[in-house]
Every structure is written in C-alpha cells, then in structure tokens.
Scaffold this motif. Structure first.
Motif, PDB file in Angstrom:
ATOM      1  N   ASN A 184     -89.238  25.477 -14.686  1.00  0.00           N
ATOM      2  CA  ASN A 184     -89.190  24.129 -15.245  1.00  0.00           C
ATOM      3  C   ASN A 184     -90.396  23.329 -14.750  1.00  0.00           C
ATOM      4  OD1 ASN A 184     -88.576  23.205 -12.612  1.00  0.00           O
ATOM      5  ND2 ASN A 184     -86.366  23.433 -12.980  1.00  0.00           N
ATOM      6  N   TYR A 185     -90.509  22.061 -15.208  1.00  0.00           N
ATOM      7  CA  TYR A 185     -91.714  21.292 -14.863  1.00  0.00           C
ATOM      8  C   TYR A 185     -91.805  21.036 -13.362  1.00  0.00           C
ATOM      9  CZ  TYR A 185     -95.242  17.704 -14.528  1.00  0.00           C
ATOM     10  OH  TYR A 185     -96.371  17.008 -14.157  1.00  0.00           O
ATOM     11  N   LYS A 186     -90.685  20.735 -12.727  1.00  0.00           N
ATOM     12  CA  LYS A 186     -90.704  20.480 -11.278  1.00  0.00           C
ATOM     13  C   LYS A 186     -91.212  21.706 -10.529  1.00  0.00           C
ATOM     14  CE  LYS A 186     -88.430  20.829  -7.099  1.00  0.00           C
ATOM     15  NZ  LYS A 186     -87.989  22.046  -6.381  1.00  0.00           N
ATOM     16  N   GLN A 187     -90.739  22.890 -10.917  1.00  0.00           N
ATOM     17  CA  GLN A 187     -91.184  24.116 -10.256  1.00  0.00           C
ATOM     18  C   GLN A 187     -92.663  24.388 -10.539  1.00  0.00           C
ATOM     19  OE1 GLN A 187     -88.345  26.859 -11.912  1.00  0.00           O
ATOM     20  NE2 GLN A 187     -86.833  26.506 -10.291  1.00  0.00           N
ATOM     21  N   SER A 188     -93.089  24.089 -11.763  1.00  0.00           N
ATOM     22  CA  SER A 188     -94.509  24.257 -12.100  1.00  0.00           C
ATOM     23  C   SER A 188     -95.378  23.327 -11.263  1.00  0.00           C
ATOM     24  CB  SER A 188     -94.725  23.974 -13.595  1.00  0.00           C
ATOM     25  OG  SER A 188     -96.087  24.113 -13.942  1.00  0.00           O
ATOM     26  N   TRP A 189     -94.901  22.096 -11.026  1.00  0.00           N
ATOM     27  CA  TRP A 189     -95.661  21.130 -10.237  1.00  0.00           C
ATOM     28  C   TRP A 189     -95.785  21.607  -8.785  1.00  0.00           C
ATOM     29  CZ3 TRP A 189     -96.234  17.766  -6.241  1.00  0.00           C
ATOM     30  CH2 TRP A 189     -97.137  16.699  -6.420  1.00  0.00           C
ATOM     31  N   VAL A 190     -94.677  22.113  -8.245  1.00  0.00           N
ATOM     32  CA  VAL A 190     -94.696  22.600  -6.861  1.00  0.00           C
ATOM     33  C   VAL A 190     -95.665  23.776  -6.723  1.00  0.00           C
ATOM     34  CG1 VAL A 190     -93.333  23.737  -5.061  1.00  0.00           C
ATOM     35  CG2 VAL A 190     -92.362  21.795  -6.321  1.00  0.00           C
ATOM     36  N   MET A 191     -95.587  24.728  -7.652  1.00  0.00           N
ATOM     37  CA  MET A 191     -96.494  25.882  -7.582  1.00  0.00           C
ATOM     38  C   MET A 191     -97.946  25.458  -7.791  1.00  0.00           C
ATOM     39  SD  MET A 191     -94.552  29.167  -9.255  1.00  0.00           S
ATOM     40  CE  MET A 191     -94.067  28.390 -10.778  1.00  0.00           C
ATOM     41  N   SER A 192     -98.157  24.469  -8.647  1.00  0.00           N
ATOM     42  CA  SER A 192     -99.520  23.971  -8.877  1.00  0.00           C
ATOM     43  C   SER A 192    -100.100  23.368  -7.607  1.00  0.00           C
ATOM     44  CB  SER A 192     -99.522  22.939 -10.003  1.00  0.00           C
ATOM     45  OG  SER A 192     -99.149  23.517 -11.225  1.00  0.00           O
ATOM     46  N   ALA A 193     -99.255  22.655  -6.850  1.00  0.00           N
ATOM     47  CA  ALA A 193     -99.715  22.027  -5.606  1.00  0.00           C
ATOM     48  C   ALA A 193    -100.251  23.069  -4.627  1.00  0.00           C
ATOM     49  CB  ALA A 193     -98.574  21.241  -4.965  1.00  0.00           C
ATOM     50  N   PRO A 224     -99.922  34.955  -4.301  1.00  0.00           N
ATOM     51  CA  PRO A 224     -99.213  34.318  -5.421  1.00  0.00           C
ATOM     52  C   PRO A 224     -97.699  34.488  -5.309  1.00  0.00           C
ATOM     53  CG  PRO A 224    -101.128  35.511  -6.214  1.00  0.00           C
ATOM     54  CD  PRO A 224    -100.974  35.875  -4.766  1.00  0.00           C
ATOM     55  N   LYS A 225     -97.271  35.597  -4.688  1.00  0.00           N
ATOM     56  CA  LYS A 225     -95.835  35.819  -4.517  1.00  0.00           C
ATOM     57  C   LYS A 225     -95.223  34.746  -3.629  1.00  0.00           C
ATOM     58  CE  LYS A 225     -92.469  39.408  -3.389  1.00  0.00           C
ATOM     59  NZ  LYS A 225     -92.272  40.818  -2.967  1.00  0.00           N
ATOM     60  N   ASP A 226     -95.935  34.377  -2.567  1.00  0.00           N
ATOM     61  CA  ASP A 226     -95.449  33.308  -1.693  1.00  0.00           C
ATOM     62  C   ASP A 226     -95.424  31.983  -2.441  1.00  0.00           C
ATOM     63  OD1 ASP A 226     -94.916  34.755   0.642  1.00  0.00           O
ATOM     64  OD2 ASP A 226     -97.019  34.739   1.215  1.00  0.00           O
ATOM     65  N   ILE A 227     -96.469  31.720  -3.226  1.00  0.00           N
ATOM     66  CA  ILE A 227     -96.509  30.465  -3.987  1.00  0.00           C
ATOM     67  C   ILE A 227     -95.328  30.408  -4.945  1.00  0.00           C
ATOM     68  CG2 ILE A 227     -97.832  29.115  -5.660  1.00  0.00           C
ATOM     69  CD1 ILE A 227    -100.375  30.217  -4.416  1.00  0.00           C
ATOM     70  N   ALA A 228     -95.018  31.532  -5.576  1.00  0.00           N
ATOM     71  CA  ALA A 228     -93.870  31.575  -6.494  1.00  0.00           C
ATOM     72  C   ALA A 228     -92.578  31.260  -5.755  1.00  0.00           C
ATOM     73  CB  ALA A 228     -93.784  32.945  -7.158  1.00  0.00           C
ATOM     74  N   SER A 229     -92.463  31.731  -4.510  1.00  0.00           N
ATOM     75  CA  SER A 229     -91.239  31.484  -3.738  1.00  0.00           C
ATOM     76  C   SER A 229     -91.100  30.017  -3.341  1.00  0.00           C
ATOM     77  CB  SER A 229     -91.222  32.367  -2.488  1.00  0.00           C
ATOM     78  OG  SER A 229     -92.198  31.936  -1.546  1.00  0.00           O
ATOM     79  N   PHE A 230     -92.201  29.267  -3.337  1.00  0.00           N
ATOM     80  CA  PHE A 230     -92.157  27.851  -2.972  1.00  0.00           C
ATOM     81  C   PHE A 230     -91.569  26.980  -4.082  1.00  0.00           C
ATOM     82  CE2 PHE A 230     -96.163  28.536  -0.153  1.00  0.00           C
ATOM     83  CZ  PHE A 230     -95.367  29.074   0.844  1.00  0.00           C
ATOM     84  N   ARG A 231     -91.338  27.566  -5.278  1.00  0.00           N
ATOM     85  CA  ARG A 231     -90.927  26.740  -6.426  1.00  0.00           C
ATOM     86  C   ARG A 231     -89.589  26.049  -6.206  1.00  0.00           C
ATOM     87  NH1 ARG A 231     -89.643  31.950  -7.653  1.00  0.00           N
ATOM     88  NH2 ARG A 231     -87.710  32.397  -8.806  1.00  0.00           N
ATOM     89  N   PHE A 232     -88.776  26.545  -5.291  1.00  0.00           N
ATOM     90  CA  PHE A 232     -87.484  25.925  -5.009  1.00  0.00           C
ATOM     91  C   PHE A 232     -87.586  24.864  -3.913  1.00  0.00           C
ATOM     92  CE2 PHE A 232     -86.384  30.295  -6.455  1.00  0.00           C
ATOM     93  CZ  PHE A 232     -85.780  29.927  -7.659  1.00  0.00           C
ATOM     94  N   GLN A 233     -88.782  24.665  -3.382  1.00  0.00           N
ATOM     95  CA  GLN A 233     -88.990  23.679  -2.316  1.00  0.00           C
ATOM     96  C   GLN A 233     -88.786  22.263  -2.848  1.00  0.00           C
ATOM     97  OE1 GLN A 233     -92.360  24.030   0.683  1.00  0.00           O
ATOM     98  NE2 GLN A 233     -93.162  22.439  -0.621  1.00  0.00           N
TER      99      GLN A 233
END
Length: 260
Positions: free
Chosen positions: A199-208, A14-23
């Motif tokens: 934010n929503y964009k970061q939530s969408w990226v982490m959801s993916a 989950p830590k890696d997924i959290a780091s992807f939020r800026f992708q």
C-alpha cells in the motif's frame, strides 16, 4: 541507535528494506530527518568556513582597502572616480559609485559583496541577493559606520553560522521528504507492474530507505568535492533501482482460486 543500524542495513539489502515496510510511519519520518542531517555534514562544514572567512575578509578589506564612501538619498558616493574591485581568496568586493557594475555581473564571480551605486549586492555560490538603498527609506551610512557594523557582525559569527546551518538543514529535510514522497508514488506503479501487496504507506517507508544509498554516495562526493556527471539522473536511477529490488522482495498477490 536502531536507526543507524537500519541506515547501515539499507545500504546493501533490498530484502531488509522490504522488511521495513511494516515499520511505524513515525519512526520512518525520524529516519528521514537523521538521513537529511547526515547528508548536510560536508555542506555545513564548507558553509561555516565560507561564512567565517568571508566576514573576516570583508572586515579587513573594508577597513584597509576601500576609500571613504557614504550612502545617502539612495545613492553611493566615494572618493574614487572609477569602480574598485578587490579579490580576497574566493571573495570579490566591489565598490562602484559609477553604476558600471550590475548584480548579474557580480553573480559571475560566484562569491562577492557589491557596494554599488544604487544597491547592495551579496552573492553566494552564484546566487545574488540585492537590496536597493532606497528600499530603506531615508537611509544614510558612512564607511566608518560600516566598519563598526562589520566588527559587531564578526562577534556574531557563531550565531550567523548556526542560523545558516539550521536553514540548510530545514531546506535539506523538506527536499528529502518531497523526494521520498515522489518516489513512493512511483513505487505504486512498480507495485502494480510486479503485482505485489504494497500500500502507499508501505511504499513510502520503503522509499525512505531506498534513497539512503544514493544520498550517502552524494554526501561522500560532496565531502571530497568531486563532481557527479548528470547528478540528478544518476541519483534518481539508483533510487528507482533500489525501490524496484525492494518491492520485488515483497510477496506477490495471491490469485483467486478458479473453481471448475
């Protein structure tokens, strides 16, 4: 190549997924397409084999096992006074000039081809598609013509299978994007509950990335043809747990300083 590395990472951290939020959102969308492609591999193989065997079985059965018949003025006539039902592997072929069979009855056979009194019915995995003969206007055809058509269809098997797989991929991709979008909306609720800066964009990226674990698990189960009890509930539970743990790794909002 980086997408596949992230695919592996997102399975356990989950830590890696959290780091992807800026992708970037473009890279994430591409990731969802790659994940959708991986998810349909077992289904594509089974679909191709089913279509191929069904076309071959239909060719042989129509030519060898069915009596002469003709469709004219919207109705089937045949050299038989009772319905004929032939089973070839998992495929049922029904010729019924009497009106005894209905499309609903054919659905129960899971995979079937029905040349019925008033309509042609194709059933795949329990879902029936019906084509009334009179919908084609002044339409007539004989068994010999159908045999010739079946031979031509057999030559187009690779094209038919390819088109079916492309359609399956498009449906899978659309479903996965809807799944990620709904999960991202739920992520905003989790964000508020945990008081995280997302934010929503970061939530969408982490959801993916959060849907990866359950998606690949389901893909493996499909590959070995193992049933998953309460599949929908299990998949969404895993999605939510992965997203919750990922959002939890995001730094919390800073409370405003209180001046005394």
């Amino acid at each position: 190549m980086n997408l596949f590395k992230q695919l592996a990472k997102s399975l356990y951290s989950p830590k890696d997924i959290a780091s992807f939020r800026f992708q970037g959102i473009g890279k994430t969308i591409l990731y969802v397409f790659v994940l959708s492609l991986a998810a349909i591999v077992p289904a594509s193989i089974f679909l191709g084999l089913t279509i191929s065997s069904s076309i071959t079985a239909a060719q042989q059965t129509i030519q060898s096992d069915l009596p002469s018949f003709a469709i004219k003025n919207g109705e089937l006539t045949a050299d038989t006074d009772k319905p004929l039902e032939i089973k070839d592997g998992e495929l049922f072929i029904v010729l019924d000039p009497t009106g005894s069979f209905t499309s609903k009855e054919l659905e129960l056979k899971q995979n079937a081809v029905g040349i019925l009194q008033k309509e042609f019915v194709l059933v795949s995995n329990g879902t029936a598609q019906s084509i009334p003969y009179n919908s084609a206007g002044d339409f007539s055809i004989t068994k010999d013509q159908i045999v010739n058509f079946a031979d031509q269809t057999g030559q187009l098997k690779p094209v038919i299978i390819g088109a079916a797989i492309v359609l399956l991929y498009l449906i899978s991709s659309f479903s996965k994007f809807v799944e990620v979008t709904i999960l991202a909306l739920l992520g905003l609720m989790i964000r508020s509950m945990l008081k995280k800066k997302v934010n929503y964009k970061q939530s969408w990226v982490m959801s993916a990335y959060s849907v990866t674990l359950a998606t690949l698990f389901l893909t493996i189960m499909n590959a070995v043809q193992a049933a998953v009890p309460s599949q929908g509930l299990v998949i969404w539970f895993v999605h939510l747990v992965m997203l919750y743990l990922s959002i939890k790794e995001v730094p919390s909002k800073k409370e405003p300083a209180v001046i005394v």
